[in-house]
Motif scaffolding. Structure first.
Motif, PDB file in Angstrom:
ATOM      1  N   THR A 306      16.542  43.641 -11.263  1.00 13.70           N
ATOM      2  CA  THR A 306      16.445  44.940 -11.926  1.00 13.70           C
ATOM      3  C   THR A 306      16.928  44.814 -13.364  1.00 13.70           C
ATOM      4  N   ASN A 307      16.558  45.770 -14.193  1.00 11.17           N
ATOM      5  CA  ASN A 307      16.956  45.750 -15.595  1.00 11.17           C
ATOM      6  C   ASN A 307      18.474  45.806 -15.728  1.00 11.17           C
ATOM      7  N   ASP A 308      19.032  44.908 -16.553  1.00 14.85           N
ATOM      8  CA  ASP A 308      20.468  44.886 -16.836  1.00 14.85           C
ATOM      9  C   ASP A 308      21.308  44.698 -15.570  1.00 14.85           C
ATOM     10  N   GLY A 309      20.722  44.096 -14.543  1.00 21.56           N
ATOM     11  CA  GLY A 309      21.483  43.868 -13.318  1.00 21.56           C
ATOM     12  C   GLY A 309      21.929  45.148 -12.643  1.00 21.56           C
ATOM     13  N   GLU A 310      21.154  46.216 -12.816  1.00 21.76           N
ATOM     14  CA  GLU A 310      21.532  47.519 -12.250  1.00 21.76           C
ATOM     15  C   GLU A 310      21.595  47.464 -10.728  1.00 21.76           C
ATOM     16  N   GLU A 311      22.652  48.041 -10.182  1.00 22.20           N
ATOM     17  CA  GLU A 311      22.843  48.052  -8.730  1.00 22.20           C
ATOM     18  C   GLU A 311      22.064  49.196  -8.105  1.00 22.20           C
ATOM     19  N   LEU A 312      21.314  48.879  -7.053  1.00 25.84           N
ATOM     20  CA  LEU A 312      20.558  49.901  -6.342  1.00 25.84           C
ATOM     21  C   LEU A 312      21.400  50.389  -5.166  1.00 25.84           C
ATOM     22  N   SER A 313      21.910  51.593  -5.271  1.00 26.44           N
ATOM     23  CA  SER A 313      22.761  52.155  -4.229  1.00 26.44           C
ATOM     24  C   SER A 313      22.229  53.509  -3.798  1.00 26.44           C
ATOM     25  N   ARG A 314      22.530  53.848  -2.561  1.00 28.24           N
ATOM     26  CA  ARG A 314      22.151  55.157  -2.033  1.00 28.24           C
ATOM     27  C   ARG A 314      23.373  55.767  -1.356  1.00 28.24           C
ATOM     28  N   VAL A 315      23.720  56.970  -1.785  1.00 29.79           N
ATOM     29  CA  VAL A 315      24.848  57.688  -1.204  1.00 29.79           C
ATOM     30  C   VAL A 315      24.315  58.903  -0.458  1.00 29.79           C
ATOM     31  N   SER A 316      24.714  59.053   0.787  1.00 27.62           N
ATOM     32  CA  SER A 316      24.271  60.183   1.611  1.00 27.62           C
ATOM     33  C   SER A 316      25.481  60.875   2.216  1.00 27.62           C
ATOM     34  N   ILE A 317      25.397  62.183   2.345  1.00 23.37           N
ATOM     35  CA  ILE A 317      26.423  62.964   3.042  1.00 23.37           C
ATOM     36  C   ILE A 317      25.762  63.570   4.271  1.00 23.37           C
ATOM     37  N   LEU A 318      26.224  63.175   5.435  1.00 24.08           N
ATOM     38  CA  LEU A 318      25.543  63.493   6.685  1.00 24.08           C
ATOM     39  C   LEU A 318      26.521  64.023   7.718  1.00 24.08           C
ATOM     40  N   VAL A 319      25.954  64.525   8.798  1.00 23.90           N
ATOM     41  CA  VAL A 319      26.748  64.950   9.943  1.00 23.90           C
ATOM     42  C   VAL A 319      26.300  64.145  11.151  1.00 23.90           C
ATOM     43  N   ALA A 320      27.248  63.443  11.770  1.00 22.01           N
ATOM     44  CA  ALA A 320      26.979  62.670  12.981  1.00 22.01           C
ATOM     45  C   ALA A 320      27.439  63.456  14.190  1.00 22.01           C
ATOM     46  N   VAL A 321      26.603  63.480  15.214  1.00 26.62           N
ATOM     47  CA  VAL A 321      26.927  64.188  16.457  1.00 26.62           C
ATOM     48  C   VAL A 321      27.136  63.148  17.553  1.00 26.62           C
ATOM     49  N   PHE A 322      28.367  63.081  18.064  1.00 25.49           N
ATOM     50  CA  PHE A 322      28.712  62.161  19.140  1.00 25.49           C
ATOM     51  C   PHE A 322      28.841  62.932  20.443  1.00 25.49           C
ATOM     52  N   GLU A 323      28.420  62.283  21.535  1.00 28.24           N
ATOM     53  CA  GLU A 323      28.584  62.890  22.853  1.00 28.24           C
ATOM     54  C   GLU A 323      29.099  61.862  23.853  1.00 28.24           C
ATOM     55  N   ALA A 324      29.785  62.359  24.869  1.00 30.14           N
ATOM     56  CA  ALA A 324      30.300  61.502  25.940  1.00 30.14           C
ATOM     57  C   ALA A 324      30.562  62.378  27.154  1.00 30.14           C
ATOM     58  N   TRP A 325      30.890  61.724  28.271  1.00 32.86           N
ATOM     59  CA  TRP A 325      31.286  62.429  29.489  1.00 32.86           C
ATOM     60  C   TRP A 325      32.790  62.267  29.667  1.00 32.86           C
ATOM     61  N   ALA A 341      24.426  60.785  19.234  1.00 33.42           N
ATOM     62  CA  ALA A 341      23.310  61.557  19.791  1.00 33.42           C
ATOM     63  C   ALA A 341      22.378  62.118  18.736  1.00 33.42           C
ATOM     64  N   PHE A 342      22.856  62.228  17.494  1.00 32.54           N
ATOM     65  CA  PHE A 342      22.034  62.853  16.459  1.00 32.54           C
ATOM     66  C   PHE A 342      22.706  62.669  15.111  1.00 32.54           C
ATOM     67  N   ILE A 343      21.914  62.512  14.068  1.00 35.95           N
ATOM     68  CA  ILE A 343      22.419  62.530  12.688  1.00 35.95           C
ATOM     69  C   ILE A 343      21.558  63.522  11.919  1.00 35.95           C
ATOM     70  N   ARG A 344      22.209  64.427  11.243  1.00 37.86           N
ATOM     71  CA  ARG A 344      21.485  65.494  10.549  1.00 37.86           C
ATOM     72  C   ARG A 344      22.052  65.705   9.147  1.00 37.86           C
ATOM     73  N   PRO A 345      21.307  66.420   8.293  1.00 35.71           N
ATOM     74  CA  PRO A 345      21.853  66.801   6.985  1.00 35.71           C
ATOM     75  C   PRO A 345      23.009  67.781   7.157  1.00 35.71           C
ATOM     76  N   ALA A 346      23.851  67.867   6.158  1.00 37.80           N
ATOM     77  CA  ALA A 346      24.999  68.793   6.203  1.00 37.80           C
ATOM     78  C   ALA A 346      24.535  70.181   5.775  1.00 37.80           C
ATOM     79  N   TRP A 347      23.804  70.850   6.686  1.00 33.90           N
ATOM     80  CA  TRP A 347      23.197  72.137   6.369  1.00 33.90           C
ATOM     81  C   TRP A 347      24.209  73.181   5.921  1.00 33.90           C
ATOM     82  N   GLU A 348      25.386  73.159   6.540  1.00 28.81           N
ATOM     83  CA  GLU A 348      26.338  74.246   6.338  1.00 28.81           C
ATOM     84  C   GLU A 348      27.135  74.148   5.052  1.00 28.81           C
ATOM     85  N   PHE A 349      26.853  73.122   4.232  1.00 32.90           N
ATOM     86  CA  PHE A 349      27.571  72.947   2.975  1.00 32.90           C
ATOM     87  C   PHE A 349      26.617  73.195   1.808  1.00 32.90           C
TER      88      PHE A 349
END
Length: 356
Positions: A306-325, A341-349
């Motif tokens: 990449t130009n000038d050694g630019e770092e390709l990064s991706r930052v995400s803010i997510l909600v993980a849903v865990f389940e168990a018995w 069990a599920f990963i979704r966008p942080a709708w409530e923020f």
């Protein structure tokens, strides 16, 4: 307003033992917390959760109905089902960050593996073939159509088999993750399956096919997953009625010669006492941020600077849903086995959604 509308109309998500909290659930739980805080003991427990970092008001306060969510989380953490089955929320919060790091690492490495195999297959074709042939029969118009269909899907039908088949056929990705996971438990697919519920594993595989349409020129950089912050959003335990087993249970034939009796006068039977011990499911929602690094590759899979050694990064803010018995695991396990069990966008923020 968008986040509020999504929250108020939150859909039913296929594959979850406990469905997402709705607005009335949050308000009801928050109201119960207000009543319980009249007790000094409960106020002390609330302060202990705040001071211990289990409840993070500085994070939850930024959500829609922030104060209600804080109170609801406190109330739900004090569910009698948690104490009855000796659930330790501190152990969960300590383990959630490395668990999420491992999930994103394995998922991304598997996606790299699949994309590299696709590039190797394409590179064996003759050089004179056009772009449509090299993409496994997909042209630009078809690619855009498939992406529109994929993005139009809601969380309730992301395991649409028809669209998944269309995308995998179009891009030429024929690898069967489920078959591979069952035959080779130590493979990346096998490791991923052990972390996820069956329905979410299918969603992740389907999403990988769709992502190839836009991300085929990027590869994840090994060991670059970084998760800095996690915050507990909800914690719920619920008894799950074992309806399926009740229906399958054989009923004795009716004896027409037997005199009629009122079974309620005989006191509780062994069967009813047994049925009182219903299976208990637990669901935890966790807000987190994840940063991952990528490199740009050409059609042969070779890294492109990449130009000038630019770092390709991706930052995400997510909600993980865990389940168990917590109790009554259908597989007969006595230990708590967490599944993502599920990963979704942080709708409530709304602040997060504003810049997403």
């Amino acid at each position: 307003m968008l986040a509020t509308r999504i929250l108020l109309s939150q859909p039913t998500v296929k594959g979850l033992q406990i469905q997402p909290q709705r607005t009335l659930d949050i308000l009801k739980s928050a109201g119960s917390a207000c009543v319980s805080l009249l007790s000094q003991e409960n106020r002390d427990n609330f302060l202990a959760s705040l001071n211990g970092g289990i409840i993070k008001p500085e994070v939850l306060g930024q959500a829609d109905m922030g104060m209600a969510k804080i109170l609801a989380l406190h109330n739900d953490l004090n569910s009698p089902l948690f104490s009855k089955h000796k659930f330790n929320v501190e152990e969960f919060t300590e383990g959630v960050k490395p668990a999420l790091c491992r999930f994103h690492e394995v998922q991304s490495l598997l996606q790299n593996e699949v994309y590299n195999e696709k590039n190797e297959t394409d590179s064996k074709k003759e050089q004179g073939e056009d772009e449509k042939d090299l993409m496994g029969g997909i042209d630009k118009e078809t690619e855009q159509m498939l992406m529109r269909e994929f993005l139009a899907l809601s969380t309730t039908n992301t395991d649409n088999d028809v669209l998944a088949s269309k995308i995998s056929d179009a891009v030429g990705l024929k690898r069967n993750w489920t078959k591979e996971a069952k035959e080779q438990p130590e493979s990346l697919a096998g490791q991923l399956m052990s972390m996820l519920t069956t329905s979410h594993f299918q969603i992740v595989e389907f999403t990988a096919y769709a992502s190839y349409l836009t991300d085929r020129h990027f590869r994840y950089v090994d060991d670059s997953v970084k998760i800095n912050n996690v915050a507990l959003l909800s914690a719920r335990a619920m008894e799950i009625s074992d309806v399926a087993n009740d229906m399958e249970e054989e009923r004795p034939p009716i004896d027409e010669d037997r005199p009629m009796t009122d079974e309620t006068l005989d006191g509780p039977s062994k069967k009813s006492a047994k049925n009182n011990e219903l299976p208990v499911a637990v669901q935890m929602e966790v807000l987190y941020d994840v940063k991952m690094d990528y490199k740009n590759v050409d059609s042969d899979g070779k890294e492109v600077e990449t130009n000038d050694g630019e770092e390709l990064s991706r930052v995400s803010i997510l909600v993980a849903v865990f389940e168990a018995w917590l109790h009554g695991d259908p597989d007969g396990s006595d230990s708590v086995r967490w599944k993502l069990a599920f990963i979704r966008p942080a709708w409530e923020f709304p602040i997060i959604n504003q810049y997403a």
